[in-house]
Design an enzyme around this catalytic site. Structure first.
Site, PDB file in Angstrom:
ATOM      1  N   ASP A   1     -16.726  21.465   4.050  1.00 26.30           N
ATOM      2  CA  ASP A   1     -16.232  20.387   4.923  1.00 26.30           C
ATOM      3  C   ASP A   1     -15.752  19.235   4.042  1.00 26.30           C
ATOM      4  O   ASP A   1     -16.057  19.183   2.843  1.00 26.30           O
ATOM      5  CB  ASP A   1     -17.327  19.903   5.885  1.00 26.30           C
ATOM      6  CG  ASP A   1     -18.524  19.317   5.167  1.00 26.30           C
ATOM      7  OD1 ASP A   1     -18.929  19.856   4.113  1.00 26.30           O
ATOM      8  OD2 ASP A   1     -19.068  18.302   5.637  1.00 26.30           O
TER       9      ASP A   1
ATOM     10  N   GLU B   1     -21.881  18.919   4.795  1.00 28.93           N
ATOM     11  CA  GLU B   1     -22.393  18.024   3.760  1.00 28.93           C
ATOM     12  C   GLU B   1     -21.972  16.575   3.979  1.00 28.93           C
ATOM     13  O   GLU B   1     -22.752  15.642   3.744  1.00 28.93           O
ATOM     14  CB  GLU B   1     -21.921  18.495   2.374  1.00 28.93           C
ATOM     15  CG  GLU B   1     -22.728  17.928   1.205  1.00 28.93           C
ATOM     16  CD  GLU B   1     -22.215  16.589   0.675  1.00 28.93           C
ATOM     17  OE1 GLU B   1     -22.942  15.946  -0.084  1.00 28.93           O
ATOM     18  OE2 GLU B   1     -21.100  16.162   1.037  1.00 28.93           O
TER      19      GLU B   1
END
Lengths: 476, 476
Positions: free
Chosen positions: B101, B167
């Site tokens: 991400d 994250e």
């Protein structure tokens, strides 16, 4: 005078439903001066007043304060309406001030009723935005003139009128007009009366003879060129928030003592006359606890509390601009933070001296920090405190009027806040100014469910008329 | 090994345009985990990776972290992808972590190029969101496997993979999965490598062996039941802002010294080995001045500055919630104000002890104020500091790999911030963890114009492969 006043009071009693319908009519005009979309409604309210002045044969002129910029839009300011009812050199000329704009109000804010529809509830409260602030008092003056006309009664004084439409939005342009008219429309004025504040409590009228001034400051501390991550830079830079917090903590003690040297030097000592005026005031600590919805008061008796409110200075820390202020956690080192605080000043403090003390002290304290950050102090605005002698005939007449209408001696009060137009009138005309409120402490002028009690409106109309009659008997 | 590595490096050089096209493909997937509307793109990125693992014959399984609520919407969390390339009991098993991400990015934020289109500029910088954080490093591992396959070269270790998609949004659900797989998917892991941070400077690779912890606090002071007008109530109540400012000013000195007794007691002393690692670091005060865009540093040399960043604790005041924080002037006494601060902790400080010191000190300081307000302290989150031994073979291997690829000894660095997954792996697997970055200090991971230099991407791909080869020669 007794007979005339009795006739006047009877007429007011008789016409009270007419007065309430009139208040309903003006509350229905949402003359919110701080809302771009509602600005035309302020003009509509001004036109309503002009029509009313015409109907009552009150001579009037408009003054144009010009334009201003609000929310990026250039807007015409609503007119200042100057009126004159009578110009008899044998009579006193009394200047009365009021404002025809109101605070914003939305039903969704929590109002029990539609804010711009006047509703009388079972307690006799007339609910509606502007009812007490300041449309009720404005109508009070005009209702009184109407009653005299109906009775064919000669009016006791020349009434000079100043109605503005920007009070809730900084009274933009008004000061210049007052100064310009001091030797013009206002040249014959003997005394001034402003009905735009509130009783101290719920049951007893008051005359207000003092206001605190204000000096509002921002202290900016600037460090890094941009906001930093506290993980990466914590422990490597002089953090502006640390410096600012140290400075702000040096301004006032947790018990409200201002710690800036020199600030207290010019506070006028308590006189015996003033001291004697406190014990009879319609106020107790419970009233204060109720108003703040807590018991964290600094004082354990209502007299010290009132002195703290209005006859001694105070310093409040309002907040910090530029730091993290949202809920939750953010690991930021803000690059530039701006502390905001203000000092409420009292006679005989003067803004220039306050400014000098604040600047010297904060500069000294910042120097002690040995920080590599930059600090700047700026005074955002400053207004002087005001106090009038309540032994002046303007007050004596008002006190007699209170006794006539309410059967009690009024409270002699001050306000902790400021009503800047008071000082402008005082300084421009150099005449005694009286604050003579119509509404009660609980009216909620700037809150939801603003109201004016029917009795305050009707007895208040009598009071304003009686005050003018009483005044006419004094020489000053 | 020298011959194999030479072949590997040559293959990487030959395939570099393929690697860049591959990076272009993944940068074009806007896998922003903190944007409700873009959540499907995170899943798309996860599918891209699964396809790639399949293509490279890497065995994999998905783990479902469940759902979470964001902006009032219940959302499925993207899968944690567990991979295994080789299960040869004769080889070491190395766990590598990365995240697929990215941070949000809008052209309007000030990007010079479209953030989700990879652009190589004249300086050889590959601009695009996710290029360096963390899609480049993820591809680095996979590119290395591909190169070995093209060469028909046996892979030197068993590669265990853990790729997550949350994250940048708190790694929700990841810790539980790591703990659950410690004796499952991760049971054979010998060492861990995370490539998700940055070089200290611009020219020299580094190995990162320490992170600070964090204990984030809020201190709430509550007084009146609602916000008050400072004119009416200034001088009558205990103001929460005054109390809070006094407390915050007692936490840290303008020179960064933490004033809370006991906090410094557990700071690990500086060892000779650590001290010796500083002089050669690729860092100078100018770098720091440039990063903060100012010169207000606490220290006059880069060694003390770096120690201040990563091996000593720091305390930052982040801001105040509930006070006036907008531009302009507002005469409010805020009813409830919440100060936010955090302590960056270092070995051997422990959150429980920090918490005890903070609570005792602030309670004592508040008691001294004799205020009628109420005060409450809350720790919003706490994470331990982390430090690894850089004499462990995991580090020795990585240092040799750096020398092979870059011809220099790496900087041995710590980070001032926290990378929580590091501690999770360390605690759950009880194996040495190494942070081995691919990008440079200037990459702007969370800023506009994020980039990864072509040379960092290509040499970094070689580095990750060489590290695995070097590791295979060590016993531990």
């Amino acid at each position: 005078m007794d007979a005339q006043l009795k006739a006047f009071f009877d007429q007011v009693n008789k016409d009270q439903e007419i007065y309430i319908e009139r208040l309903r009519e003006v509350v229905a005009i949402p003359s919110v001066s701080s809302d771009v979309a509602l600005r035309p409604q302020v003009f509509r309210m001004g036109e309503w007043l002009q029509k009313e002045l015409k109907r009552l044969n009150i001579e009037y002129e408009l003054r144009d304060p010009g334009t201003h910029v609000m929310d990026g839009v250039t807007l015409q300011l609503p007119p200042v309406i100057l009126g004159a009812y009578g110009r008899d050199p044998a009579k006193k000329t009394i200047l009365v001030y009021g404002h025809y704009d109101v605070q914003p109000a939305l039903k969704e804010d929590g109002w029990a009723t539609e804010p711009f529809e006047l509703v009388e509830n079972a307690k006799g409260e007339l609910l509606g935005r502007g009812s007490t602030d300041d449309k009720g008092p404005i109508l009070g003056w005009l209702n009184g003139i109407e009653a005299h006309q109906k009775l064919g009664l000669e009016f006791p004084v020349n009434l000079c009128i100043c109605f503005e439409g920007m009070e809730e939005n900084g009274s933009e342009g008004l000061d210049d007009i007052i100064v310009a008219e001091a030797k013009g429309w206002f040249k014959d004025v003997d005394a001034v009366c402003i009905s735009d504040n509130y009783w101290l409590g719920e049951t007893k009228p008051c005359l207000t003879y003092g206001l605190r001034g204000i000096s509002y400051y921002k202290v900016a501390v600037k460090g890094p060129g941009r906001d930093l991550h506290s993980g990466v830079f914590g422990g490597t830079v002089h953090e502006p928030m640390t410096d600012l917090t140290h400075i702000l903590s040096k301004l006032v003690s947790p018990h409200g003592q201002i710690l800036i040297p020199g600030i207290m030097d010019d506070v006028a000592p308590l006189t015996d006359a003033e001291k004697a005026s406190y014990p009879s005031l319609d106020f107790c600590l419970d009233t204060l606890h109720c108003a703040i919805d807590a018991k964290n008061t600094l004082h354990d008796n209502h007299i010290d509390a009132l002195m703290g409110r209005w006859r001694y200075p105070s310093l409040s820390l309002h907040g910090i601009e530029g730091a993290f202020s949202a809920p939750g956690a953010k690991t930021v080192i803000p690059a530039k933070v701006i502390g905001k605080f203000s000092i409420r000043s009292v006679p005989n403090m003067v803004p220039e001296k306050i400014d000098a003390c604040v600047n010297k002290y904060i500069n000294d304290e910042f120097a002690k920090l040995c920080s590599k950050n930059q600090m700047e102090i700026e005074c955002l605005h400053a207004g002087k405190p005001w106090v009038a002698s309540f032994e002046h005939p303007n007050y004596v007449a008002a006190a007699s009027a209170v006794e006539r209408v309410f059967g009690v001696k009024p409270d002699m009060t001050r306000e902790g806040g400021s009503i800047p137009v008071t000082l402008t009138f005082q300084d421009a005309l150099n005449k005694n100014v009286l604050l003579l409120p119509m509404g009660r402490s609980s009216d909620g002028a700037h809150s939801i469910n603003e109201k004016l009690d029917r009795s305050n409106y009707i007895e208040g109309t009598k009071l304003l008329g009686a005050y003018l009659w009483e005044l006419s008997t004094h020489t000053f």
